[in-house]
Write an enzyme that holds these catalytic residues in place. Sequence first.
Site, mmCIF file in Angstrom:
data_model
loop_
_atom_site.group_PDB
_atom_site.id
_atom_site.type_symbol
_atom_site.label_atom_id
_atom_site.label_comp_id
_atom_site.label_asym_id
_atom_site.label_seq_id
_atom_site.Cartn_x
_atom_site.Cartn_y
_atom_site.Cartn_z
ATOM 1 N N ASN A 72 48.936 15.814 45.399
ATOM 2 C CA ASN A 72 49.302 17.189 45.033
ATOM 3 C C ASN A 72 50.468 17.173 44.054
ATOM 4 O O ASN A 72 51.396 16.370 44.176
ATOM 5 C CB ASN A 72 49.573 18.078 46.256
ATOM 6 N N GLU A 74 53.080 19.814 42.466
ATOM 7 C CA GLU A 74 53.588 21.191 42.591
ATOM 8 C C GLU A 74 54.357 21.605 41.341
ATOM 9 O O GLU A 74 54.618 20.788 40.444
ATOM 10 C CB GLU A 74 54.445 21.303 43.852
ATOM 11 N N CYS A 83 46.267 20.993 44.193
ATOM 12 C CA CYS A 83 46.023 20.152 45.370
ATOM 13 C C CYS A 83 45.599 18.751 44.949
ATOM 14 O O CYS A 83 45.061 18.536 43.856
ATOM 15 C CB CYS A 83 44.895 20.751 46.207
ATOM 16 N N GLU A 85 43.091 16.990 46.069
ATOM 17 C CA GLU A 85 41.639 16.844 45.922
ATOM 18 C C GLU A 85 41.182 17.268 44.533
ATOM 19 O O GLU A 85 40.367 16.607 43.893
ATOM 20 C CB GLU A 85 40.905 17.704 46.971
#
Length: 172
Positions: A72, A74, A83, A85
Amino acid sequence: MVTGNEKDGAMKLLDLKVCLEVYPDAAELPGADRTLLREAETATQLAYAPYSHFRVGAALQLADGTVVRGSNQENAAYPSGLCAERTALFWTGANHPGQPILRLAIAACSAHQPGHFLAAAPCGACRQALLEYENRQGQPIRVIVRGVGQHALVSPSIANLLPLQFNLPASK
Ligand code: THU
């Protein structure tokens, strides 16, 4: 199956099931799943999560054997982050087009306790994004996630994790 054309007009229940393989000990996962989960665990170390302190790692195994890791990432403008994934998924789409994805493994831990893994099922937005890749490639993506403690859960496909999937008719 409820079609909406039932003659009597009586309400029916549609009982949708999500079936998962549950491994009480992640060490008992089949070899390829176990190896990929370790890749996801390693990927948590590269998360950039200064706001949530929640580090997520993802690993995708492609049909040619390539492993793509994501974590992830941010951002101070919160919705701008991504994210783990989808970081791995979109990298794969951009750099390995046409290469089917066989497996996805996910791991997560707190930045305050690295190496102590927490339950890590993919969020709804990631399921939707993954589903579109699964539908496009026409073969299932096996999903391996850490459960609580030493548990690991395996789903045979993304579709299994997202009943009543949304698709645009032209999205394939
Ligand atoms: N996160 C993921 O990376 N994957 C998920 O499926 C759920 C949430 C990240 C987003 C954010 O950086 C942090 O976890 C806390 O929500």
